[in-house]
Design a protein around this motif. Structure first.
Motif, short mmCIF file in Angstrom:
data_model
loop_
_atom_site.label_atom_id
_atom_site.label_comp_id
_atom_site.label_asym_id
_atom_site.label_seq_id
_atom_site.Cartn_x
_atom_site.Cartn_y
_atom_site.Cartn_z
N LYS A 86 -101.31 -66.09 -11.80
CA LYS A 86 -100.68 -65.98 -10.48
C LYS A 86 -101.66 -66.55 -9.44
N ASP A 87 -101.08 -66.97 -8.31
CA ASP A 87 -101.92 -67.35 -7.19
C ASP A 87 -102.17 -66.11 -6.34
N ILE A 88 -103.43 -65.90 -6.05
CA ILE A 88 -103.81 -64.74 -5.25
C ILE A 88 -104.48 -65.24 -3.98
N LEU A 89 -104.21 -64.54 -2.89
CA LEU A 89 -104.88 -64.84 -1.63
C LEU A 89 -105.74 -63.64 -1.25
N ALA A 90 -106.97 -63.91 -0.87
CA ALA A 90 -107.82 -62.84 -0.34
C ALA A 90 -108.07 -63.15 1.13
N THR A 91 -107.92 -62.13 1.97
CA THR A 91 -108.20 -62.30 3.40
C THR A 91 -109.29 -61.31 3.78
N ALA A 92 -110.16 -61.73 4.70
CA ALA A 92 -111.27 -60.85 5.11
C ALA A 92 -111.33 -60.81 6.62
N THR A 93 -111.65 -59.65 7.16
CA THR A 93 -111.57 -59.46 8.61
C THR A 93 -112.91 -59.10 9.25
N THR A 94 -112.89 -59.00 10.57
CA THR A 94 -114.09 -58.60 11.31
C THR A 94 -114.44 -57.14 11.07
N ARG A 95 -113.53 -56.37 10.48
CA ARG A 95 -113.82 -54.97 10.19
C ARG A 95 -114.30 -54.75 8.75
N GLY A 96 -114.50 -55.84 8.04
CA GLY A 96 -115.05 -55.71 6.70
C GLY A 96 -114.04 -55.49 5.59
N ASN A 97 -112.75 -55.53 5.91
CA ASN A 97 -111.75 -55.36 4.87
C ASN A 97 -111.48 -56.67 4.16
N VAL A 98 -111.33 -56.58 2.83
CA VAL A 98 -110.85 -57.73 2.08
C VAL A 98 -109.54 -57.31 1.43
N ALA A 99 -108.48 -58.04 1.77
CA ALA A 99 -107.16 -57.69 1.23
C ALA A 99 -106.72 -58.76 0.24
N PHE A 100 -106.07 -58.31 -0.82
CA PHE A 100 -105.57 -59.23 -1.86
C PHE A 100 -104.05 -59.28 -1.78
N TRP A 101 -103.52 -60.50 -1.79
CA TRP A 101 -102.09 -60.72 -1.64
C TRP A 101 -101.59 -61.52 -2.84
N LEU A 102 -100.45 -61.15 -3.34
CA LEU A 102 -99.85 -61.89 -4.44
C LEU A 102 -98.95 -62.98 -3.86
N ILE A 103 -99.24 -64.22 -4.26
CA ILE A 103 -98.43 -65.31 -3.73
C ILE A 103 -97.30 -65.61 -4.72
N ASP A 104 -96.11 -65.14 -4.44
CA ASP A 104 -94.97 -65.58 -5.23
C ASP A 104 -93.72 -65.54 -4.36
N ASP A 105 -92.89 -66.50 -4.52
CA ASP A 105 -91.63 -66.58 -3.80
C ASP A 105 -91.80 -66.23 -2.30
N LEU A 106 -92.62 -67.03 -1.65
CA LEU A 106 -92.95 -66.72 -0.26
C LEU A 106 -91.75 -66.79 0.68
N HIS A 107 -90.77 -67.59 0.32
CA HIS A 107 -89.65 -67.82 1.23
C HIS A 107 -88.88 -66.55 1.55
N SER A 108 -88.88 -65.61 0.58
CA SER A 108 -88.07 -64.42 0.80
C SER A 108 -88.89 -63.24 1.34
N LYS A 109 -90.11 -63.53 1.78
CA LYS A 109 -90.96 -62.42 2.23
C LYS A 109 -90.84 -62.20 3.73
N ASP A 110 -90.42 -61.02 4.10
CA ASP A 110 -90.44 -60.69 5.52
C ASP A 110 -91.59 -59.78 5.83
#
Lengths: 992, 292
Positions: free
Chosen positions: A822-846
């Motif tokens: 799977k394609d995974i996205l990791a995002t990191a913020t100024t507060r030190g959090n790293v979040a992992f997101w599953l990239i699939d069928d993005l078109h239907s994501k609200d």
């Protein structure tokens, strides 16, 4: 020693036939006459070089910077590569050094607390120390030799320069007048001159009120003078950093990239801009040369010449009428149209004028010169039409070839397209192309699409492809083929309100210029009938008129009332002439003339001012600067990726974006010194700083470059690397220029700023982007400063897919990787959090939400890397808290969404400031930081994640923003760190 | 650029105007205190390089809560530049490298020494990071030097630092004078800035140390326990400070913040005084090189 170091050039010096440049801790040596690079040597380990002082015997050079100094010997008899020998390890003083002086075998050093230290060079021991009472920090200083001792000039933060004899309690003079920090002091006692520069933008020339009959190197002299400020000079728009006093001039350089040359009476003789808007940090002179070092990493040799050396000027007298229009011909003569219906031909050599009566009915006259500059067409609005040709050989004469009357209605514009076709536009957009072949014939006729001001401003023809490219007054570019009345392609509003000023066609490329400060490039393929806009180049002046030479290197135009010639290759202005502006009649050309058995390139400029015809000749050899090291980004590089092209393994490409709002593709030849061969191939502009970029390879030899930054801008370019003989040419096409918040026009409509309503949306910067390719679709994940994660897709068109407001603070990093297919996205913020997101069928994501979150630290995450192995994830993060954290993540029973932390490792012992770069390569971990260190670790997971320190090295690049891998071999890793400059280093893998 | 652009670009700039602080840096000191309790029990405080005065504002507001009688709280602000007056703050326009300034401070405290010294001073940055870092460290050491004259044993010293390539030299110098040295970065200080703050607690000068203004304090050199590169570098603990709910200075916020219903533009509390480039603009406008 690093493989390449490009950073602020903080010291330059002429030494006999050499030029020395201090780049980081290295001395680079060049041949003064040929400009060629001779050698470089690491001299002040871990410290920038700020100065060179040559000993009296001219055999030793004192090199200093920061708190360090050493002595280097020049061994002329040795090979170029071995010519420098460092006499001893750098000595570390207890304070910052500002100025140094040889006194026989001892040296005197002035420190930032106004202390003079005297050192014995041979034993490197401190002999004596003399503190001054004025010991607040100094920004500049100068030691001047006296026959008795040493004179100290101290540039304080309190806007005064204090002069005292070394060791004396009471100062001799206080030079007051500046209104800010003193950044530089020079002194030429023999010329009775002191020059200071300051934060307050001024250069001040100081002199004794009356000059005593005393030797200027005696204490008596300094005790018996009354120093006054003779001239307070303003020529810089920003802080004036350095100055030097040459034999006849004062030269000042500043933060505004400007070099000003003044005479000793304070008259500004020349002002020119170098170093691409970066600060100029260093300047030195020798006879008729200047050398400067700048914040753009460049080192430039300039001719030390002023107007009287490089310019010959005259005024042409015509006996009849007032001059209206002027043109320069192939034989460098002048064609003049006066207000009394005459066309005149002025021969420069013989100063003779011939006049031809035109018998025009209308005073609305059109004049055009062919590309070869030999054919002059002149017409009036009613169709009276003449063509003249300048003779090629023998006595220069203008011959009337055609004298006729055209019946085309009111003629509004007339332009030569090449040398044989004249494009005339009359009312209602009727375009007639006349061909000249002993006689005129109607070659083609076209129709210009309706627009407000329906006539042409420029024209070009490509006979091979049989196309005419015509620019109209409304800024559109129209492409026509013979036989079709309507354009086969129109590019709308290419050059703003005034229309393109010139069009050139060369090998399937159309290049247009305009009064919008830009050159635009198009690709024309007449076989497949494809016409594409490729990209633009923005210049530093708003009115871009035309290229002056066949190589398309020198381009001219206007900046307000000043005529400008710009060197495209070196990105610098060559010439500025205050002629009054482009609205008057003028012409310019570059040509070669023969003077005293040698050929010299010149620029000829003719313009009408106060009814006078001014003709000026500029000698380019005395005008053109020469790069010893080419400059690049003038401010911090925020993002950089290395690319290697399979067609040529001798070159490495660097794609970089920075605070100077440019995105550059540069190359370096690895067979030679990379800093010398480094050059920008193309430079693009963003609206604001470029913060992030990613590359997606395309087949066979290309890249998609996706960049983002301030003003919420995302650009996508298609870059092709085309092998052409031995060179690789970089060709690029702008595919997407997108502003998340819309352009100013889209946001505010046509309202003026005064009645504009307040826009309540936050301003947004794109902080980081990452990209995945799914078949033909490109998905772009943009972490934004307004805490929104935005997702776009690109496949011919650029679309917004969705966004997530999950994060509540600024997103600093986005990072994609593959895990469990799977394609995974990791995002990191100024507060030190790293979040992992599953990239699939993005078109239907609200309501897209992450499936897993790691809190790494309280402060921002400034670097992130992952490695997937055995269905586990190793996550490495570096942050503002100096810490490196490793998380070993394991999915529960192979279930992706049940990711859990298996073990962690952390350390904040290796860097003393923000960690901006982290990489995992095989079983190695690399980190880099603002503290200018690069650290290598080895990690293992035998008993949970563990990491072992291997080695650390220093980098010359300040403000490091990240790093990229160039090459991994069995025993070393080559990385490029970037920030204020860039550096390529090779790190041994197996060090202990 | 519209009037509101700056408000949008920087949340703390805007909040400072709304809450009446002279500069956004006020929030930095407040957030440092949240984490380190540096105001606890403090009655006498010194604000070095105080202009435009936002830290003095914070001190007045916060320290008053420490005393039953407001008059027991004494705050002295020192700066070379003139600064607009602040109620409850004694201003000394003087040089922090002079003994006379130290004596003036002590006099103000009626012979007693300060509980807290803060310094938010920053030099004119040149753009060359090593010089800027050095000058900043010298400014800090000058502040430390005067602090050794006026701070009570056990007192607290807080100052701005630039975390550049040689910051460990400064740490090792500070560690000689204080038992605890921590580096802290408030949420109101931008992630992208190299600025941070040292919080030095429990002032305990080396035995036999005599405060001295004649020789400036200089930073240390690299040595065995603080190497130039390698694992033996002197690195002090770091922490981030500021409430979790606090605004983040890197984040772009809308003009109408969460929980608000309207936005009103506010003028800056204190305009800048006499920048060096003040009367230059006109002079350069008329400038042109004559070609003759």
């Amino acid at each position: 020693m690093p493989l390449m170091t490009r950073t602020d050039v903080t010291a330059v010096k002429f030494f006999d036939n050499y030029v020395l440049a201090g780049i980081g801790s290295q001395v680079n040596v060049f041949d003064k006459n040929s400009g060629s690079f001779l050698c470089k040597k690491e001299v002040l380990t871990g410290q920038k070089i700020y100065g060179f002082v040559i000993s009296k015997c001219r055999q030793r050079i004192l090199v200093f910077g920061g708190k360090k100094f050493t002595v280097v010997k020049v061994k002329v008899e040795c090979l170029d590569t071995d010519m420098l020998e460092r006499c001893f390890e750098p000595v570390v003083c207890n304070d910052w050094l500002l100025s140094c002086l040889w006194c026989g075998d001892t040296i005197a050093l002035l420190t930032a607390h106004n202390v003079v230290q005297k050192w014995d060079v041979s034993s490197q021991t401190l002999v004596s120390e003399h503190a001054s009472k004025d010991n607040s920090i100094l920004y500049s200083g100068l030691l001047v030799p006296l026959c008795e001792d040493v004179l100290v000039m101290a540039g304080t933060v309190f806007s005064e320069s204090i002069i005292h004899k070394c060791g004396d309690k009471v100062p001799l003079h206080r030079l007051r007048g500046h209104k800010g920090v003193i950044f530089s002091i020079s002194c030429e006692p023999d010329k009775n001159l002191i020059v200071t520069t300051s934060d307050d933008r001024s250069v001040r020339i100081w002199s004794p009120k009356t000059i005593p009959m005393l030797p200027s190197n005696s204490l008596d002299y300094w005790q018996n003078i009354d120093i006054v400020c003779k001239y307070e000079l303003y020529g810089h728009q920003a802080r004036v950093m350095r100055n030097c006093i040459t034999n006849s001039y004062v030269v000042s350089v500043g933060e505004d990239s400007v070099i000003c040359i003044w005479d000793f009476e304070g008259k500004l003789l020349k002002k020119n801009t170098a170093h691409q808007n970066g600060c100029i940090w260093a300047v030195d002179y020798s006879d008729n040369l200047l050398v400067t070092g700048g914040g753009d990493s460049g080192v430039i040799l300039h001719p030390l010449a002023t107007n009287k050396h490089y310019c010959e000027s005259q005024i042409i007298n015509i006996d009849v009428g007032m001059p209206k229009r002027v043109l320069l011909t192939a034989r460098r003569n002048v064609v003049i149209l006066n207000d009394e219906d005459d066309l005149m031909y002025y021969i420069i050599d013989s100063k003779k004028t011939t006049a031809y009566k035109l018998s025009h009915e209308s005073t609305y006259k059109l004049l055009s010169l062919s590309s070869c500059k030999q054919m002059v067409a002149v017409a009036d609005m009613n169709g009276k039409f003449d063509v003249f040709a300048e003779s090629c050989k023998n006595e220069p004469v203008l011959v009337n070839l055609i004298d006729t009357k055209l019946h085309l209605g009111k003629i509004l514009s007339m332009h030569w397209a090449g040398n044989r076709h004249l494009v005339l536009c009359s009312e209602d957009g009727n375009i007639n192309v006349l061909a000249y072949n002993n006689n005129t014939e109607l070659y083609a006729s076209f129709s210009l699409p309706a627009c407000k001001e329906r006539w042409l401003t420029s024209a070009a023809v490509d006979m091979k492809a049989n196309i005419f490219v015509l620019g109209d007054r409304c800024g559109n570019i129209n492409v026509y083929v013979k036989g079709k009345r309507d354009p086969i392609k129109t590019f709308i509003k290419v050059h703003g309100r005034y229309g393109p000023t010139s069009i050139t066609i060369k090998n399937n490329h159309v290049v247009t210029t305009g009064r919008d400060g830009a050159i635009k490039y198009f690709h024309v393929d007449s076989i497949s009938n494809q016409f594409n806009y490729m990209n633009r180049k923005d210049l530093e002046f708003p009115w871009v008129e035309k290229f002056l030479d066949k190589d398309d290197n020198l381009i001219c135009g206007f900046q307000e009332r000043v005529f400008v010639v710009y060197n495209m290759r070196d990105s610098c202005k060559v010439l500025e002439v205050a002629c009054g502006g482009g609205h008057r009649s003028w012409d310019a050309q570059r040509c070669i003339i023969k003077t005293k058995d040698k050929f010299e390139p010149i620029i000829q400029l003719v313009y009408v001012k106060n009814s006078d015809i001014n003709l000026q000749t500029y000698f380019l050899n005395k005008l053109m600067s020469r790069n010893l090291i080419k400059g690049s980004h003038s401010k911090e590089i925020n993002c950089l990726k290395v690319y290697k092209d399979s067609q040529d393994n001798t070159k490495s490409f660097y794609i970089s974006g920075g605070e100077d709002t440019t995105l550059r593709i540069s190359s370096a030849d690895i067979r030679h010194d990379m800093n010398i061969t480094f050059r920008d191939e193309v430079v693009f502009k963003h609206l604001s700083s470029v913060r992030t970029l990613k590359l997606v390879p395309t087949i066979p030899n290309g890249l998609l470059v996706i960049s983002g930054g301030g003003r919420a801008q995302i650009n996508i370019k298609n870059v092709q690397f085309i092998k052409n003989a031995d060179e690789i040419e970089v060709e690029s096409q702008e595919l997407v220029e997108y502003l998340v918040k819309g352009t100013d026009k889209e946001r505010k409509g046509n309202q003026s700023w005064k009645n504009c309503t307040v826009d309540f949306d936050p301003e947004t910067r794109i902080m980081d982007i990452d990209v995945i390719k799914d078949n033909e679709d490109l998905f772009i994940f943009a972490g934004c400063s307004d805490a929104v994660l935005r997702i776009f897709s690109f496949n011919n068109t650029f679309k917004t897919i969705t966004e997530s407001k999950y994060h509540k603070t600024c997103i600093l990093k986005t990072h994609c990787f593959r895990f469990l297919d799977k394609d995974i996205l990791a995002t990191a913020t100024t507060r030190g959090n790293v979040a992992f997101w599953l990239i699939d069928d993005l078109h239907s994501k609200d309501n897209w939400e992450p499936f897993f979150i790691v809190k790494t630290r309280e402060s921002g995450v400034n670097s992130i890397a992952t490695k997937v192995f055995d269905n586990n994830i190793l996550l490495a993060t570096g942050g503002d808290d100096n810490s490196i954290l490793l998380h070993f993540l394991k999915p529960n029973q192979g279930e992706l969404t049940s990711l859990a932390i298996e073990s962690t490792w952390s350390s904040s012992n290796y860097h003393s400031s923000q960690i901006t770069g982290i990489l995992i390569v095989e079983d190695l971990l690399l980190s880099t930081s603002i503290d200018q260190r690069i650290t290598l670790f080895k990690w293992n997971i035998e008993n949970g994640i563990d990491c072992e320190y291997k080695t650390q090295m220093y980098s010359n690049v300040a403000d490091i923003q990240g790093m990229d891998v160039l090459d991994v071999s069995s025993d070393s890793i080559k990385v490029c760190v970037f920030g204020k400059g860039l550096e390529v280093v090779s790190i041994p893998k197996h060090s202990n | 650029m519209g009037k509101t652009s700056k408000d949008k670009r920087d949340i703390y700039y805007r909040l400072a105007k709304e809450e009446g602080w002279r500069a956004r840096s006020a929030f930095k000191l407040l957030q440092i205190n949240e984490e380190h309790n540096i105001f606890e029990g403090v009655l006498r405080a010194v604000d070095l390089c105080a202009a435009p005065g936002s830290w003095s504002q914070v001190l007045t507001k916060s320290l008053r809560q420490n005393a039953a009688n407001v008059d027991d709280v004494k705050i002295v602000a020192v700066d070379l530049q003139a600064m607009a007056a602040l109620p409850g703050v004694k201003q000394i326009q003087g040089d922090i490298t002079k003994v006379s300034t130290a004596n003036e401070i002590i006099q103000e405290f009626k012979g007693l020494k300060a509980d807290l010294v803060v310094c938010d001073g920053a030099p004119d940055v040149t753009g060359l990071h090593d010089i800027d870092e050095y000058v900043q460290s010298q400014l800090l050491l000058a502040a430390l030097n005067i602090t050794t004259h006026v701070l009570k044993v056990g007192g607290v010293f807080v100052a701005k630092i630039f975390r550049g390539k040689d910051v460990s030299l400064l740490y090792s110098q500070l560690k000689q004078f204080f038992e605890y040295v921590t580096v802290t970065k408030p949420k109101s200080s931008r992630n992208s800035s190299i600025e941070a703050f040292v919080v030095c607690q429990n002032y305990s000068p080396p035995s036999g140390y005599i405060p001295n203004m004649v020789n400036p304090l200089l930073d240390h050199k690299y040595c065995d326990f603080n190497q130039f590169t390698g694992p033996n570098r002197f690195i002090v603990p770091f922490n981030a400070c500021g409430d979790l709910s606090a605004y983040d200075s890197d984040t772009s916020y809308p003009l109408i913040l969460e929980g608000q219903t309207m936005y009103e533009y506010k003028e800056p509390v204190q305009e800048p005084i006499n920048p060096p480039y003040k009367d230059i603009i006109d002079k350069t406008k008329k400038l042109q090189i004559k070609n003759s």
